[in-house]
Design a protein around this motif. Structure first.
Motif, short mmCIF file in Angstrom:
data_model
loop_
_atom_site.label_atom_id
_atom_site.label_comp_id
_atom_site.label_asym_id
_atom_site.label_seq_id
_atom_site.Cartn_x
_atom_site.Cartn_y
_atom_site.Cartn_z
N LEU B 217 13.97 -13.74 -9.42
CA LEU B 217 13.51 -13.32 -8.10
C LEU B 217 12.92 -11.91 -8.16
O LEU B 217 11.92 -11.61 -7.52
N ASP B 218 13.56 -11.03 -8.97
CA ASP B 218 13.02 -9.68 -9.12
C ASP B 218 11.61 -9.71 -9.69
O ASP B 218 10.76 -8.91 -9.32
N VAL B 219 11.39 -10.62 -10.63
CA VAL B 219 10.11 -10.65 -11.33
C VAL B 219 9.02 -11.31 -10.49
O VAL B 219 7.86 -10.95 -10.57
N LEU B 220 9.41 -12.25 -9.62
CA LEU B 220 8.41 -13.04 -8.89
C LEU B 220 7.45 -12.19 -8.07
O LEU B 220 6.28 -12.49 -7.99
N GLY B 221 7.95 -11.10 -7.47
CA GLY B 221 7.05 -10.28 -6.66
C GLY B 221 6.35 -9.20 -7.46
O GLY B 221 5.69 -8.34 -6.90
N ASP B 223 4.02 -6.87 -9.95
CA ASP B 223 2.58 -6.67 -10.06
C ASP B 223 2.00 -7.36 -11.28
O ASP B 223 0.88 -7.86 -11.25
N PHE B 224 2.77 -7.37 -12.39
CA PHE B 224 2.16 -7.93 -13.60
C PHE B 224 1.97 -9.43 -13.51
O PHE B 224 1.06 -10.00 -14.12
N LEU B 225 2.78 -10.07 -12.69
CA LEU B 225 2.60 -11.50 -12.48
C LEU B 225 1.30 -11.74 -11.70
O LEU B 225 0.55 -12.67 -11.98
N ARG B 226 1.07 -10.84 -10.74
CA ARG B 226 -0.17 -10.93 -9.97
C ARG B 226 -1.36 -10.68 -10.89
O ARG B 226 -2.38 -11.37 -10.81
N THR B 227 -1.21 -9.70 -11.81
CA THR B 227 -2.29 -9.45 -12.77
C THR B 227 -2.57 -10.69 -13.61
O THR B 227 -3.72 -11.07 -13.82
N ALA B 228 -1.49 -11.34 -14.06
CA ALA B 228 -1.65 -12.52 -14.91
C ALA B 228 -2.43 -13.59 -14.18
O ALA B 228 -3.31 -14.24 -14.75
N ARG B 229 -2.15 -13.74 -12.88
CA ARG B 229 -2.89 -14.76 -12.14
C ARG B 229 -4.31 -14.31 -11.84
O ARG B 229 -5.22 -15.12 -11.82
N ALA B 230 -4.49 -12.99 -11.64
CA ALA B 230 -5.83 -12.48 -11.39
C ALA B 230 -6.72 -12.68 -12.62
O ALA B 230 -7.93 -12.74 -12.51
N LYS B 231 -6.09 -12.76 -13.79
CA LYS B 231 -6.86 -13.01 -15.01
C LYS B 231 -7.37 -14.43 -15.06
O LYS B 231 -8.28 -14.75 -15.81
N GLY B 232 -6.71 -15.32 -14.30
CA GLY B 232 -7.14 -16.70 -14.28
C GLY B 232 -6.10 -17.66 -14.82
O GLY B 232 -6.41 -18.82 -15.08
N ARG B 234 -3.12 -20.22 -14.56
CA ARG B 234 -2.60 -21.10 -13.52
C ARG B 234 -1.22 -20.59 -13.13
O ARG B 234 -0.52 -19.95 -13.92
N ARG B 235 -0.84 -20.92 -11.90
CA ARG B 235 0.41 -20.42 -11.37
C ARG B 235 1.58 -20.72 -12.30
O ARG B 235 2.38 -19.85 -12.65
N ARG B 236 1.66 -21.96 -12.74
CA ARG B 236 2.81 -22.35 -13.55
C ARG B 236 2.81 -21.62 -14.91
O ARG B 236 3.85 -21.12 -15.34
N THR B 237 1.64 -21.53 -15.54
CA THR B 237 1.55 -20.84 -16.82
C THR B 237 1.96 -19.37 -16.66
O THR B 237 2.71 -18.84 -17.48
N ALA B 238 1.44 -18.75 -15.61
CA ALA B 238 1.78 -17.34 -15.38
C ALA B 238 3.27 -17.19 -15.17
O ALA B 238 3.90 -16.27 -15.70
N LEU B 239 3.85 -18.11 -14.39
CA LEU B 239 5.27 -18.01 -14.09
C LEU B 239 6.11 -18.12 -15.35
O LEU B 239 7.09 -17.40 -15.52
N ILE B 240 5.72 -19.01 -16.26
CA ILE B 240 6.52 -19.20 -17.46
C ILE B 240 6.22 -18.12 -18.49
O ILE B 240 7.11 -17.44 -18.98
N LYS B 241 4.93 -17.93 -18.76
CA LYS B 241 4.56 -17.04 -19.85
C LYS B 241 4.83 -15.57 -19.53
O LYS B 241 5.25 -14.80 -20.39
#
Lengths: 702, 326
Positions: B217-221, B223-232, B234-241
């Motif tokens: 839960l701490d990680v979900l919000g 910034d780096f997760l947002r960056t990962a998705r902004a790179k392109g 997919r949601r699931r890949t970003a969440l896992i990787k």
């Protein structure tokens, strides 16, 4: 290294079709209080090579609208309107389609470079990932391209740094890496959300430069979101000002900065302290932005607007411009402003009166008593290594021999980049130390020879206001208790305390009945007022202000700065004002000291230091501050410093600034040798103006 | 990194020695192996008892330091001494470690992976049905002592077998000694594993998933997760990787210590399902005043703590570049 900024707005050809169009965008979030209407009808378009600046205060919806473009809002958000990228509507596309657009057609740079990179992967890995998502590249090819990109954004030694992890990069370097990632796939649009807010001014100048270069390389359109009107002035072609989730004024930078038509824009421009003049009080916009849950009918700015008429409260004005003018304003009186015989934009806000100078201030400086004298203060920290047996491997020279003097009724501004030793200096003064080098005298008493009780008594005279009003007030204590605490500690009677609290609240412009409320019921500006009231509770002589307004929005900041000036005059206070924002310091301080790597490199009367900066560092620092004035910005030459602040554990020999000094590079060998061998001491250039540079010479940079 | 680990190893070795010596003294001073012989029927003559005890290095009349000296000298040569019945503790040890490993290998793997998955998925689906269901389920399991879970499962199996009319689910011992043939025996061993494994997996998944849910839960919000998705991504890949990869870090030490220490701590499960592993050995050897066996179990536990410590250091450093010492 002196560079001229490229001319902004290389005439965006009106003929080219816009690459990104946003039309009537609405975003709402569910919340327990009801629907939060974060964005309420935003439309804009950008053409290739164009820079659109979106300006607004926190909560104005500027970031939310850009997240909507990327499709990165939380699932709970509902989005309406249209977002067209190269003519194709991308709003409502699924994650799979959006993933193909994100990173390839739209690049993104976020605000906080410290947290925006995944800590467990190397910089190279993260850039390679960005490349391989969208391009069919082999590992080697992608790595080669990543190194090229790092070179483009100015990372020194990219071959080696490509394998570094984010924690091994400084803030500025991480932001460069972010930009490298954003341009990796030659995007058509780059969205930059407060890309320099978390950075020091010299680094900000570097990063803006890199962003401009990135745009030149890719030819992309940039949507730049910021709260800083200075950053946009020289960078953007067009500006959109947002308030309460809606654009309230759009136009070219010149239109918006020189002929603003929306009272909010006028107020915003009037409330910023400026580096290029120190005259007159700042004009705050009273009140706070409305809650976005249940907006009342009418103009959302009406409650804070000085020229509200009855009609403003009935219907919300839409963004319109008169025939033939491309400068729409969401204000029904907008075009009354500036019209012949109509309202004069500069006069619509009541100008607060400058406080009359207190009795001390009227005396010449030499006749006033010193409140704080710091002489050759040294604070070194040992650098230890080893887990069980620690050994000293070096010294962090956080403060390396500085001297300061503050007289009665005077404000001394202490400025410098993060890591220069400002905070250590301030903590040492608050600590009233006994060890290490140097002396600190408060009100003429040398703190080294004080007994415990005297030390405690002396603390009454030195109080502090911290940067973050959210963190520095205990959320579990009502305001009355917060204010009573210092009084109880110093043995005030219950009756005296009870009488003092309402007095304090009124002093800082709050109401006495606020004493029963908790800090979280107040806005940021009000909380900072509470912090000030707490600092003033014991009637101190000296107040140390540690970045007191840097967490506040500009329109709020002006009010707090005016309050501080007013209190100083009324109560005869002296301030030590620590800040990184040079414009704020110029506005508040009587004298200013510039710090670099544990030393004061230039000190003197504010107008002398700002108008004739003589140390190359001061010059670079001042030239890096953007001015909210498009013409001046375009004509200015920035002195870009190379690299980051060196570590205070590894101070260069001789002059500690020489490895970044633009002047050093141009000196002949004999003079350069002097910089290498001799540590320059402060020497006087004029009455109350001295600099620590062998080759100090004044240079006008503002 | 190698030097760092060697230094850590040396530190841990000191701890192992101190801990196992103290455990020997505690066992030697508080247990009374003599009572085993005194309660025998017919009771052997005093002289015989004394002689036997002496031979086993268990005689309370010998000063404790002398006994310790013998024991330590033996242990240094790899001999853990004799148990109260005169058998070799080394033999017991080897057999029981084997049993524990066979019992716990699968369940700890399933338990850790399952816990991490459950927690991470619950965080992603926060306040949705899956999250509420797993949260409720976890607290239900955590609120029950493990022996209640084990015995309930056993009862369920009994009822199930009764309903089925034959012993479909096995719940006693490690394998059926009457079954012959490689495949049949393997099947039998597998069948015997089901219930104890289920018990252990349930408890572990419940525990780890709570920690994992919080860190995720701490990680979900972030910034780096947002960056990962902004790179392109997919949601699931970003969440896992990017997400899970970072969120698993804080619970790595917890996971490693718990998993490794379970190899001496699955006492109830072993007792109830009648597996003769390390956990059961500790309880049994205390009951039978078997000083040398208790000392052997303690030594093993200390070594296991050492292994857990080293392992968690290595895994953590492998996963998180920020702690690597240059």
């Amino acid at each position: 290294m002196i560079e001229t900024r490229p001319e902004p707005g290389r005439a965006p050809a009106a003929a080219t079709a816009p690459v990104l169009e946003v039309e009537d965008l609405h975003v709402t979030f569910p919340s327990e209080a009801g629907e939060v209407q974060a964005v309420r009808g935003v439309s804009y378009s950008v053409r290739p090579g164009e820079v659109l600046g979106i300006v607004g205060e926190s909560g104005s919806g500027k970031s939310v609208s850009s997240m909507a473009v990327l499709g990165l809002l939380p699932e709970s958000a509902s989005v309406r309107g249209a977002i067209r990228l190269g003519g194709r509507d991308i709003l409502g596309l699924g994650d799979r389609e959006m993933s193909r657009i994100r990173g390839r057609e739209i690049g993104m740079v976020f605000q906080d470079p410290l947290s925006a990179l995944t800590p467990v992967y190397s910089i190279g890995t993260q850039i390679v990932e960005a490349l391989q998502i969208h391009q069919d590249l082999s590992k080697e090819a992608a790595r080669k391209r990543a190194i090229e990109l790092l070179d483009v954004v100015g990372i020194p030694d990219p071959n080696r740094r490509v394998d570094a992890f984010p924690h091994e990069f400084s803030g500025g370097m991480r932001q460069r890496a972010m930009i490298a990632m954003a341009i990796a796939n030659d995007p058509k649009v780059i969205i930059a959300d407060e890309p320099t807010t978390a950075l020091d001014v010299t680094i900000q100048a570097q990063v803006l430069d890199v962003l401009k270069k990135a745009q030149d390389v890719t030819g992309a359109a940039i949507v730049m979101i910021t709260h800083d009107l200075g950053v946009i002035a020289g960078f953007a072609d067009r500006v959109m000002v947002m308030y309460a989730g809606k654009p309230v004024e759009t136009g070219t930078v010149d239109q918006v900065y020189y002929t603003p038509r929306m009272p909010y824009t006028i107020g915003l421009l009037g409330s910023i302290p400026r580096l290029d003049n120190d005259g007159g009080p700042l004009i705050p916009i009273e009140g706070t932005p409305p809650s976005m849950v249940e907006l009342p009918p009418g103009c959302p700015f009406a409650a804070r607007c000085p020229i509200t008429i009855d009609r403003c409260l009935e219907v919300e004005p839409s963004l319109v411009a008169p025939e033939g003018v491309d400068h729409p304003v969401a204000c029904i009186r907008g075009y009354e402003l500036g019209r012949e015989g109509g309202l004069v934009p500069e006069e619509i806000y009541p100008v607060p009166e400058l406080p009359e100078a207190g009795p001390q201030e009227r005396l010449p400086r030499a006749e006033r008593a010193a409140v704080l004298e710091v002489d050759d203060l040294v604070k070194h920290f040992p650098l230890m290594k080893g887990a069980v047996f620690k050994r000293r491997v070096g010294t962090v020279r956080a403060v390396d021999g500085i001297s300061l003097e503050i007289r009665e009724g005077e404000t001394l501004g202490l400025v410098g980049e993060s890591g220069c030793g400002k905070t250590t200096t301030l903590l040492e003064i608050l600590d009233l130390p006994t060890g290490q080098g140097g002396t600190i005298s408060v009100l003429g008493k040398d703190t080294r020879h004080l007994k415990r009780a005297d030390r405690k008594a002396l603390r009454r005279d030195v109080q502090v206001v911290f940067q973050d009003p959210m963190a520095s007030l205990d959320a579990r204590m009502p305001v009355g208790d917060i204010l009573a605490e210092p009084l109880e500690t110093h043995g005030w009677s219950k009756d005296r305390i009870a009488a003092r609290i309402p007095e304090l609240l009124e002093l800082v412009g709050l109401k006495p009945d606020h004493a029963d409320r908790y800090p979280q019921e107040f806005s940021g500006g009000q909380r900072q007022r509470i912090s000030i009231a707490r600092a003033l509770a014991l009637e101190p002589k000296l107040v140390i202000l540690d970045e007191p307004v840097s967490a506040l929005d500009v329109s709020i900041q002006a009010g707090v700065l005016n309050l501080l000036n007013d209190l100083k005059a009324r109560l005869g206070l002296s301030y030590l004002f620590v800040a990184h924002d040079l414009s704020v310091v110029r506005h508040t301080a009587d004298r200013v000291a510039v710090m670099y790597l544990g030393r004061i490199v230039e000190v003197g009367e504010t107008h002398k230091v700002f108008e004739a900066p003589s140390h190359p560092y001061t010059q670079a620092l001042l030239s890096a501050v953007p001015l909210p004035d498009p013409h001046k910005e375009r004509e200015r030459r920035r002195i870009l410093l190379t690299g980051d602040l060196p570590s205070p554990a590894d101070v260069p020999s001789g002059c500690r600034f020489r490895n970044r000094c633009p002047k050093f590079a141009q000196l002949d060998e004999a003079k350069a040798q002097q910089c290498r061998d001799e540590d320059p001491m402060l020497h006087s250039l004029a009455a109350d103006h001295s600099a620590a540079c062998h080759h100090a010479a004044a240079l006008q940079v503002v | 990194m190698g030097r760092f680990l060697l230094r850590r190893l040396a530190n841990y070795m000191v701890l192992v020695i101190v801990a196992s010596c103290l455990a020997y003294f505690l066992a030697a001073l508080s247990l009374n192996p003599r009572s085993n012989f005194e309660s025998k029927n017919p009771r052997p003559p005093e002289a015989v008892i004394s002689k036997t005890l002496q031979e086993y290095n268990l005689d309370p009349h010998t000063p404790v330091f002398e006994r310790f000296g013998h024991w330590a000298a033996d242990v240094a040569t790899g001999n853990l001494g004799k148990n109260v019945k005169g058998g070799s503790v080394n033999d017991d040890f080897g057999r029981r470690v084997g049993v524990s490993v066979r019992l716990l290998l699968i369940s700890t793997l399933l338990g850790s992976l399952g816990g991490v998955f459950l927690g991470a998925w619950g965080a992603i689906r926060q306040y949705r049905f899956f999250d509420r269901f797993t949260t409720l389920g976890s607290f239900f399991v955590l609120a029950m002592p493990i022996f209640v879970i084990a015995i309930s499962l056993e009862l369920l199996a009994v009822n199930f077998n009764h309903a089925a009319g034959s012993t479909v689910l096995q719940y006693t011992g490690e394998y059926d000694p009457d079954v012959n043939g490689f495949w049949a025996q393997l099947l039998s061993r597998f069948n015997h594993l089901i219930l104890p494994t289920l018990t252990l997996v349930l408890v572990q998944m419940a525990t780890y998933s709570r920690y994992q849910r919080n860190t995720m839960l701490d990680v979900l919000g972030s910034d780096f997760l947002r960056t990962a998705r902004a790179k392109g991504l997919r949601r699931r890949t970003a969440l896992i990787k990017h997400g899970l990869r970072t969120a698993v870090l804080p619970i790595v030490p917890l996971l490693v210590y718990n998993v490794v220490l379970l190899f001496t701590g699955a006492t109830f499960t072993e007792k109830i399902f009648n597996w003769h592993g390390m956990g059961e050995w500790l309880v049994d050897s205390i009951n039978t005043n078997d000083t040398n066996s208790v000392a052997a179990v303690s030594l093993f536990t200390a070594v296991v703590v050492l292994v857990a410590g080293l392992l968690s250091d290595v895994i953590y450093a492998a996963l998180d570049p920020r702690v690597r010492v240059s």
